[in-house]
Design a protein around this motif. Sequence first.
Motif, PDB file in Angstrom:
ATOM      1  N   LEU A   3      -4.176   5.455  -4.202  1.00  0.00           N
ATOM      2  CA  LEU A   3      -4.076   5.431  -3.080  1.00  0.00           C
ATOM      3  C   LEU A   3      -2.075   5.373  -2.864  1.00  0.00           C
ATOM      4  O   LEU A   3      -2.006   6.409  -2.011  1.00  0.00           O
ATOM      5  N   CYS A  56       1.065  -1.097   0.164  1.00  0.00           N
ATOM      6  CA  CYS A  56      -0.452  -0.114   0.300  1.00  0.00           C
ATOM      7  C   CYS A  56       0.488   1.136   0.085  1.00  0.00           C
ATOM      8  O   CYS A  56       1.640   1.861   1.137  1.00  0.00           O
ATOM      9  N   PHE A 102      -1.276   8.164  -0.073  1.00  0.00           N
ATOM     10  CA  PHE A 102      -1.348   7.543   1.672  1.00  0.00           C
ATOM     11  C   PHE A 102      -1.466   7.656   2.643  1.00  0.00           C
ATOM     12  O   PHE A 102       0.382   7.035   2.294  1.00  0.00           O
ATOM     13  N   MET A 134      -4.712  -3.832   2.004  1.00  0.00           N
ATOM     14  CA  MET A 134      -5.361  -3.677   2.595  1.00  0.00           C
ATOM     15  C   MET A 134      -6.597  -3.460   3.783  1.00  0.00           C
ATOM     16  O   MET A 134      -7.427  -3.165   2.752  1.00  0.00           O
ATOM     17  N   ALA A 135      -6.710  -3.835   4.261  1.00  0.00           N
ATOM     18  CA  ALA A 135      -8.423  -3.518   4.998  1.00  0.00           C
ATOM     19  C   ALA A 135      -8.429  -2.506   5.944  1.00  0.00           C
ATOM     20  O   ALA A 135      -8.352  -2.485   6.749  1.00  0.00           O
ATOM     21  N   PHE A 136      -9.965  -2.070   5.739  1.00  0.00           N
ATOM     22  CA  PHE A 136     -10.012  -0.417   6.586  1.00  0.00           C
ATOM     23  C   PHE A 136     -11.396  -0.489   7.249  1.00  0.00           C
ATOM     24  O   PHE A 136     -12.213  -1.583   7.017  1.00  0.00           O
ATOM     25  N   LYS A 137     -11.209   0.078   8.520  1.00  0.00           N
ATOM     26  CA  LYS A 137     -12.402   0.104   9.257  1.00  0.00           C
ATOM     27  C   LYS A 137     -13.772   1.188   7.695  1.00  0.00           C
ATOM     28  O   LYS A 137     -13.483   1.591   7.220  1.00  0.00           O
ATOM     29  N   ILE A 138     -14.800  -0.106   8.370  1.00  0.00           N
ATOM     30  CA  ILE A 138     -15.852   0.573   7.847  1.00  0.00           C
ATOM     31  C   ILE A 138     -16.815   0.835   8.782  1.00  0.00           C
ATOM     32  O   ILE A 138     -17.144   0.888  10.351  1.00  0.00           O
ATOM     33  N   GLY A 183      -2.221   6.752   5.928  1.00  0.00           N
ATOM     34  CA  GLY A 183      -3.283   6.237   6.164  1.00  0.00           C
ATOM     35  C   GLY A 183      -3.220   4.891   7.026  1.00  0.00           C
ATOM     36  O   GLY A 183      -1.944   4.314   6.527  1.00  0.00           O
ATOM     37  N   ASP A 184      -3.944   4.426   7.814  1.00  0.00           N
ATOM     38  CA  ASP A 184      -3.829   2.758   7.931  1.00  0.00           C
ATOM     39  C   ASP A 184      -4.534   2.447   8.983  1.00  0.00           C
ATOM     40  O   ASP A 184      -5.733   2.197   7.995  1.00  0.00           O
ATOM     41  N   GLU A 185      -4.570   1.039   8.874  1.00  0.00           N
ATOM     42  CA  GLU A 185      -6.455   0.052   8.796  1.00  0.00           C
ATOM     43  C   GLU A 185      -7.077   0.222   9.618  1.00  0.00           C
ATOM     44  O   GLU A 185      -8.110   0.189   9.505  1.00  0.00           O
ATOM     45  N   HIS A 186      -6.635   1.256  10.969  1.00  0.00           N
ATOM     46  CA  HIS A 186      -7.710   1.801  11.561  1.00  0.00           C
ATOM     47  C   HIS A 186      -7.864   3.618  11.118  1.00  0.00           C
ATOM     48  O   HIS A 186      -9.498   3.605  11.098  1.00  0.00           O
ATOM     49  N   ASP A 187      -8.086   3.429   9.901  1.00  0.00           N
ATOM     50  CA  ASP A 187      -8.144   4.580   9.286  1.00  0.00           C
ATOM     51  C   ASP A 187      -9.888   4.469   8.122  1.00  0.00           C
ATOM     52  O   ASP A 187      -9.777   2.891   7.803  1.00  0.00           O
ATOM     53  N   LYS A 188     -10.406   5.129   7.372  1.00  0.00           N
ATOM     54  CA  LYS A 188     -11.576   4.978   6.560  1.00  0.00           C
ATOM     55  C   LYS A 188     -10.954   5.492   5.355  1.00  0.00           C
ATOM     56  O   LYS A 188     -10.166   6.236   4.965  1.00  0.00           O
ATOM     57  N   VAL A 189     -11.576   4.847   4.489  1.00  0.00           N
ATOM     58  CA  VAL A 189     -11.244   4.639   2.631  1.00  0.00           C
ATOM     59  C   VAL A 189     -12.615   4.927   1.880  1.00  0.00           C
ATOM     60  O   VAL A 189     -13.230   4.246   2.683  1.00  0.00           O
TER      61      VAL A 189
END
Lengths: 189, 620, 350
Positions: free
Chosen positions: B329, A189, B334, C1-5, B336-342
Amino acid sequence: MSGIFIAIILLTVLALFFGLLLGFAAEKFKVEGDPLVDQLEALLPQTQCGQCGYPGCRPYAEAIANGDKINKCPPGGAATMEKLADMAGVDPEPLTATEEVQIKKVAYIREDECIGCTKCIQACPVDAILGTGKLMHTVITDYCTGCDLCVEPCPVDCIDMLPVTQNIKNWDWKLNAIPVKTIDEDVKC
Amino acid sequence: MLTLFEQIDKGTLWRSTGGIHPPERKTLSNRTQIKSLPLADEYVVPLPQVGESAILIVKPGDYVAKGAILTKGTNFGHLPAHAPTSGHVSCIEIRPGNHASGLAVLSCVISADGLDTHDAHIHPALSTNEVDQLTDKQLLTKIQQAGIAGLGGAAFPTHIKLSPASDIELIIINGIECEPYITADDMLMREKSDEILNGIAIIHRLLAPQRLIIAIEDNKPEAIEEMQHALNRSSLPKDGVRITSIPTLYPSGGEKQLIQILTGQEVPSGAIPAQLGIVVQNVATAYAINQAILRDFPLIERVVTVTGDNTQLAGNYWIPIGTPISHVLTQTQFIGDEHDKVIIGGPMMGYALHNDNAPTLKGSNCILLPASDELAPEQKELPCVRCGECAHVCPVQLLPQQLFWHAQAQEYDKATKFNLADCIECGCCTYVCPSEIPLVEYYRIAKSAIKAEAEEKKQAELAKQRFDLRTQRLEDEKRAREEKQKASAARRKSNMSSSDKDAVALAMARIKAKKAAQKAVATQDDTASKITSSMPETSVPADERQAKIAAAIARAKAKKAGLKQDSADSSTGNGSENSGSVNAPVDDKKARIAATIAKAKAKAKKAALKISTNTEDDKD
Amino acid sequence: MAFKIASSPHLSRRFQTSTLMQRVLLCALPGVAVQCYFFGWGTIIQLLLAICVALFCEASVLTLRKRPVLATLKDNSALLTALFIGIAVPPLAPWWLTFLGAIFAIIIVKHLYGGLGHNIFNPAMAAYVMLLISFPVQMTSWVAPSVIAGQPLDIFASLQMIFIGGSQLEISAYKMGFDGIAMATPLDTLKTDLAMGLTSTESLTKSIFSDGYGVGWFWVNMAYLAGGLAMIKMKLIRWHISTGLLGALYICASIGFILNPDTHAGPLFHLFSGATMLAAFFIATDPVTAATSVRGRLLFGALIGVLVYIIRTYGGYPDAYAFAILLANLCAPFIDHYMKPRTYGHRSRS
C-alpha cells in the motif's frame, strides 16, 4: 330367530378374520428393536457426562423413552431439549440446570502441577486422558467431550475447562463478530 | 455425429448457464508493464502446515537465503514454505493472517538484509535437452519442492493435480481471468508467453493428454496474440494443442464453468475434473512450473494486480509472497483511510482484509483498493420480491431465493436439499439482487454451520464409540479380576488341606495385615478418591514429593470444600450423600483392619486363615 | 491500519426494487393513456383516487408495524398496485369501489400476509375479485368507448358521476343499451349474445366489434403489448410467463375455434380483447406471487392462459384474468417445488 344366529355367526367369522389379519400384520410388519431410543440417542450430544443422572447418553435415551423428563441434558442446551421434546412427543420444558452460554469447552491439564495420580484418567468417560501413575497426564483434545467429569476428582485442581478457540478451519463467516480494531498503532501507512 | 475431440478441434463452444457482465475496469491496470517494488523490511511467511504435517527447520536468528526451504514435511500433500528474500529469521509467532476472518496464524517472520541473495540450490536455466532427460518423478519432486500451488485462487498443491489416479485426456490451461479489475494473468501472458508455454509443455509431458486447450477470454486480444505466437514457436505438438478464445462472461473462469463451456460436460457434484479425464491449470501456475523445473526457483513471488481508485500507481507488480500488504500500500501510494476497503482478490469473490499487516499469499492475485464511491455503496437489505434474477444468473442453476430463506431461517437440512454445497460463491446472485440482499454471506454462514454440525456429529459418534469401548474394557477387567480371585481362592482351598502350608499362610496373613495397616494410614489423607473411585488406591505418594503434593492437595481440598458447602444448600440430596461417603468407607475400613490385626495376633490358625482370605478379598 | 470489512461480492448492479417498479410504471403508461383516450377522464380519476388511498394505507400500516415509512413507500410497490386497481375498475364506477379495493389490496392482501415479498396473492387482482363478487353490477358497467358514444364525458361530468353518481336506474339503463355512456365490455356482449343463441359471427357484427376485436380494446391491448415488449427488452421482466400465457391462450382458442367456430371466438379475438395484454405482461409477471424458475414460469403462464380460456368460454364471468391469476398464485409454490432446475453436476432432480 335364525336371523340372530346368522348375525352372531357372521360377526364371529368377521371378528376371527380381522383378528387373524391384525395378527398377521403385526408379525409381518413388526418393527425391529426400539428405534425411538436410537433416535433419541442420536440427538444427545454424547458427552457421556452423566449430568442427567444416568451413566451415559444411551441410558438417558432409554430413560426418556420410558417417560423420563427431556430437560436433563445441560451440554445439549435448549436446542437439544427441543429436539428431544419433538422426538418424544412431549412439551418442551426449561432445562433443569441453569443454562449457560453454550460454548464448547475442552479440558486442559496444567502439566507442571499434575502429580500423576491417574484419578482423572479413571473419571474420563471417553478415555481422552493420557498418562500413567506418578507421571504427568495430558488431555487428547480431539477426543475430549468437555464433560467436566475429570475436574472434580483432581486432588491438586490442575484441570481447567477452556473454550475451544476459533481458527481458520472452523471459522463461521460471521463477519460482524470480528472486532475491528487497530492492532498496531505505530505502523505507518 | 462428431466426437468430443473433433468438436474441440473445430473450436465448438458450449453454453454455460447464468453468468453476468459486470463492468470490467481492467484498463486501470493493464496499460503498464509488470514492475517490481523495493524490498520490504520484513516478510511474513505463514506456516499453515506446521504443527499438523510439517516441521519447521529454521529457528529465530538463523540466516536464510532467498528461496531457502523453511519447512519439511513427510506426507505427499506437503508443500514447503520458502524464504522470499535473504535475511534473518527474526521470530516465529502468531501474526495476522491474510484471510477473510482476519484470524492470526503461525508465521515465520524474516527481516530482510536487503541483499536478496539467492539460495545455493537455485541454478541457471537448464537447456531443453537437460529437461528432457529428467524423469517424471524428478519433475514432480521439483514441482513439489518449489512449493507450487494452484495460483488461480484455490491454492491446491499442483504436484497432486499432476499425478492423477486416472488417465487424463484433456488439459485446460485457464487464462480466462473473468473477475473485473484483475489483469495479473493477462499481463503475464503478454510478457512471459514463452515461459508459460514451456511450463505448459512440462504439464503436457507429465499427463500426456490427447488435447490441450489454452482458454483465454476474448477481452484480452493482446494476450491471445502473444500466446499464439509463443505456441507457434514452442515444441508442443501443433495438432493437439489450441488456443480458444471464449466470450467474456463472469464467472466462466471457474473451473467447472470453463469445463462446461469447452466440453459441454459437467463435473459431477462432489467430484473433481480428473474423473472426467480433465485437468485445469492456471497460466500463472504454468509459469511457476517453468521456473521450478528450469532453475529450481521456488514459488516465492507472483504477479499481483494492485488496482482501484485508491491507489495512484495502479498496475501489476512482481511481489514476493509474504510481503506485508501495508508495504504494498505504501509503495503504490495508497490514498484511502480506514473507512475504505482493502480487497484481496477481485470485487466479486475477493474478501475485505481488515488488518494490512497480513502478508500476501500464493493465491493473492489482486489487491483491490476501491475508493469509497467506486464499488457498490453499502445498502440496507430490503425484502426479497422473488424476482428470480438470482436464479437466472446462477451459473450452477441453484435456486438462490430458496437457499436464502432456508439459510436465514437456519433450516440447514433444507438448504442442503437445495444443493447449497454446490454453490461456488461467485456472487452473481448478490450482484443482480434488486433488494440488496447479501445472499453469498448467508450461504457462507450456512455452509460453515453445516460443516460445524457435521463435525459435531462426527465428534459425538467418536465419543460414543470410545465410551462404549471403555465400558466394555472396564467390564472385561472386572470379569478378569473376579476370575483371578476365584482361581486364587480355589488354590488356597486346595492348599488348606495340607497342614504343612499353614505356617506359610499364617505368615502371609501377617504380612498382608501389616501392609494393610500401613496403607490405611497413608490413604487417610487421600479421602477424596474414595468418593468416585471404586478402584483400589495404587499410587502412594513418594516421600520426597510428599510435602509439595500434600500442600497442593490441601489447597484443592480447601477449594472443593468451599464449593461443596455452596452446592450443599442447592442440591442437598447429592451433597449429603457425598459427605457421607467421604467418611463412611474409611471408618469401616479402619475398623476392619484393626480387627484383622487383633485376630492375627491371637494366632488361632483357622481364624487367621479365614481373615487372610477376607482381607485379600477386601483389598484386592 | 484496520479497514472496513464486508462479504463479497463488493460489486452490485445498483438496480434496486424501486427503480424496477418505477420502470414498470413507465412502461404501463402508454396503455393507460390509450385507455383514457377511449374511455375518458374516468380512468384518470380512478387512478389518482386509487393511488392516494393505497399510499395512505401503506403509510398507516407501516407506521402501525413500526417499519420505516418513507423508505418503504419509495419502493413504488403500492403505487403499482394502485395503478392496476385504478385501470381495472370501470372508469365511471362510484368512488367507494376504488376506495374499498385499494384498502383491501394494501391492508388485507399485502400487509396482513407480511408486506412486500410475502403476500401469496396479487393484491390488485385479489381486490378486483373481491369487488367483482361483492358489487357485480357496478363492476360490469363499463363505459362505452368514445368512438361509439360520441362526445365523452368531460372531467366535471366524470367527477360528478364518480363521486355523486347517477341513479341506480340510470346505470342499469345505460348498461342495457349501446347509446348511453355505459355499456358492457365486448367480451361481456359476446358472452350474452352466445347465451342468447346468436353465433359468434353474428355477434361480432355489432357496432362494438366494428374493428374486429371490440372498439378501443384492441388499441388498449396493443399499447400494453408494446409496454410489455419494452419491459422484456429492458429486462424488467423475463419473457417466460407472458409467452406461456399468450401461447396457451392462443392454442386453446384455436382448438375451440376449429372445433366449433359458431360458439367460440377466434384466437386473435381472445388475445386482443379484455385485459389479455395487461395481464400477460404487467399482472401475471408480478414476481412476488409468480413461480420463479424458468420452467415453472412457463407453466405458471400457461396455467393462467388455460384457466382464462376455460372461464371465458364456460364460466359465468366474461373476463377471467383476476380469477385465473389468483388460482395460479395458489399453485405457484407447488409449481416451484416440482420445477426445480437441475443443478450443475447433478444427474437429475434430487
